[in-house]
Scaffold this active site. Structure first.
Site, PDB file in Angstrom:
ATOM      1  N   THR A 258       0.834  -1.212   0.000  1.00  0.00           N
ATOM      2  CA  THR A 258       0.000   0.000   0.000  1.00  0.00           C
ATOM      3  C   THR A 258       0.864   1.255   0.000  1.00  0.00           C
ATOM      4  OG1 THR A 258      -2.027  -0.930   0.927  1.00  0.00           O
ATOM      5  CG2 THR A 258      -1.557   1.358   1.484  1.00  0.00           C
TER       6      THR A 258
ATOM      7  N   CYS B 167      -2.071 -12.233  -1.030  1.00  0.00           N
ATOM      8  CA  CYS B 167      -2.071 -10.800  -0.724  1.00  0.00           C
ATOM      9  C   CYS B 167      -2.730 -10.111  -1.908  1.00  0.00           C
ATOM     10  CB  CYS B 167      -0.638 -10.274  -0.539  1.00  0.00           C
ATOM     11  SG  CYS B 167      -0.547  -8.456  -0.433  1.00  0.00           S
TER      12      CYS B 167
ATOM     13  N   THR C 247      -3.253  -6.828  -2.473  1.00  0.00           N
ATOM     14  CA  THR C 247      -2.602  -5.607  -2.959  1.00  0.00           C
ATOM     15  C   THR C 247      -1.432  -5.934  -3.872  1.00  0.00           C
ATOM     16  OG1 THR C 247      -3.162  -4.694  -0.781  1.00  0.00           O
ATOM     17  CG2 THR C 247      -1.844  -3.316  -2.231  1.00  0.00           C
TER      18      THR C 247
ATOM     19  N   LYS D  97      -2.080  -7.228  11.397  1.00  0.00           N
ATOM     20  CA  LYS D  97      -0.686  -7.532  11.080  1.00  0.00           C
ATOM     21  C   LYS D  97       0.190  -7.506  12.336  1.00  0.00           C
ATOM     22  CE  LYS D  97      -0.507  -5.926   6.239  1.00  0.00           C
ATOM     23  NZ  LYS D  97       0.006  -7.115   5.542  1.00  0.00           N
TER      24      LYS D  97
ATOM     25  N   CYS E 212      -8.744  -8.365   1.262  1.00  0.00           N
ATOM     26  CA  CYS E 212      -7.418  -8.246   1.880  1.00  0.00           C
ATOM     27  C   CYS E 212      -7.286  -9.484   2.745  1.00  0.00           C
ATOM     28  CB  CYS E 212      -7.313  -6.987   2.729  1.00  0.00           C
ATOM     29  SG  CYS E 212      -5.839  -6.962   3.795  1.00  0.00           S
TER      30      CYS E 212
END
Lengths: 237, 237
Positions: free
Chosen positions: B56, B89, B91, B172, B203
């Site tokens: 990100t 993942c 992203t 996370k 996500c």
């Protein structure tokens, strides 16, 4: 925190024996690493190779040897950049010396690490119980590690060992229920009654169906102990 | 059941983004595989590389590019014998085309697989909500996949998106509590109120703090959907 981990340190995991135990081991690696963001964690290369032939069958029933597949899996980890190898399977450690000969990186020893933790946590214990797969029991890997330290290994009676073996198979098949938990718990209790000061959960499937909070005796989780050793290596400056 | 899996089929997992999400993905791989013993499971090679720079930050804040590290990790999996690569993942899929160019094995597409599952499970939906990291939202990876299908992607308002981003960071950091769960749940509810027929958990950290049983609207777990595609590949005769 990322400074703690040298960039090149990759923990190699020779896994798949069984996959759920490898998952549990990886979970411990993550939870034992102090981390506030992704980049604080350590690099881990896992080869989950469930096609490795059954270790107990090889040792106790003259089944096909897992050694060639163990060596090939270890070599894949080394080629992939692993700096150390951890094997979250106690029975596979019967082949440890032979695996170590075939790679040039260190291979951690779950039996030796568990011995060290036993001596650290319970320095006065002279008898310890062992809940493990038949291959681990009959190969004597724990006996040989502990005898020179003056610690006697107590193993379950034949009926209990058969029940343990069956329960390990159930965990491998994804079955964790009251029966499997009760098998491990009561076997441990009988080892304590035989004079053990603590019980080694000496098969990486056992902690998946054993909650230390549900019993009144001390136990050592070999999966977590091996993960501690691997993380300590990875975080060493 | 071991006949189901061709011996050479190794699922490669380009992981570590974050490690908990990779753990969850591996858990799905195991639970989606029909198995009664270790050898029934499929081979999995996981490179959990949490040192890959933040996706990100690279997309939305001009941070360091994760691409070189993504490519190196993918190449390690290919060299290690993986026959396919899955990237748990969302992203990171902004870089999918560039990763695919650098390896000669197929790389699964979590966005495309989620689109297929959405169309299979909810063929009449014309608007879908997206709970995802800011990098996934602003890069438009889901918008570009769904627009040609006539499906509009609804994203949270600015305050909700900020709360989602913060909650993903908490997951996370190992923090999963009532607050993180409530953030994802209520954001999803507002997307439904805006007209979405279902919500994509886009996500891989989100499913770690989102229980579909706790909400009254349909959701799609991108982690599980990607695992289904990987297992289907591994078990293909």
């Amino acid at each position: 925190m990322s400074e703690q981990s040298a960039p090149g340190r990759v923990i190699g995991i020779l896994g798949g024996m069984g996959p759920e135990a490898t998952l549990d081991f990886y979970r411990h690696i993550i939870s034992l690493t102090p981390a506030a963001k992704d980049q604080d964690h350590v690099r881990v290369l896992i080869y989950s190779n469930p096609k490795i032939p059954d270790r107990t069958k090889a040792i106790a029933e003259n089944g096909p040897s897992p050694l060639p597949e163990l060596i090939e899996t270890a070599r894949t980890l080394e080629r992939g950049g692993a700096g150390i190898i951890a094997i979250p399977c106690n029975t596979a450690h019967y082949f440890l010396a032979q695996i170590r000969k075939e790679v040039s990186i260190p291979v951690l020893d779950i039996i030796g690490e568990t011995r060290l933790e036993l001596q650290r946590a319970y320095p006065d214990i002279r008898k310890v119980g062992l809940i493990a797969a038949l291959g681990t029991v009959v190969s004597g890997v724990y006996h040989r590690a502990l005898a020179p330290e003056g610690i006697e290994v107590l193993v379950p009676g034949e009926d209990d060992q058969q029940a343990v073996q069956k329960a390990i198979g159930q965990v491998k098949a994804g079955v964790v229920n009251k029966g499997t938990r009760e098998t491990f718990q009561s076997t441990g209790k009988r080892l304590i009654d035989m004079g053990a000061g603590a019980v080694i959960l000496g098969c990486t499937e056992v902690p998946l169906a054993f909650d230390p909070a549900e019993v009144s005796y001390p136990s050592l989780n070999s999966t977590r102990i091996l993960a501690q050793a691997a993380v300590a290596w990875a975080l060493r400056p």
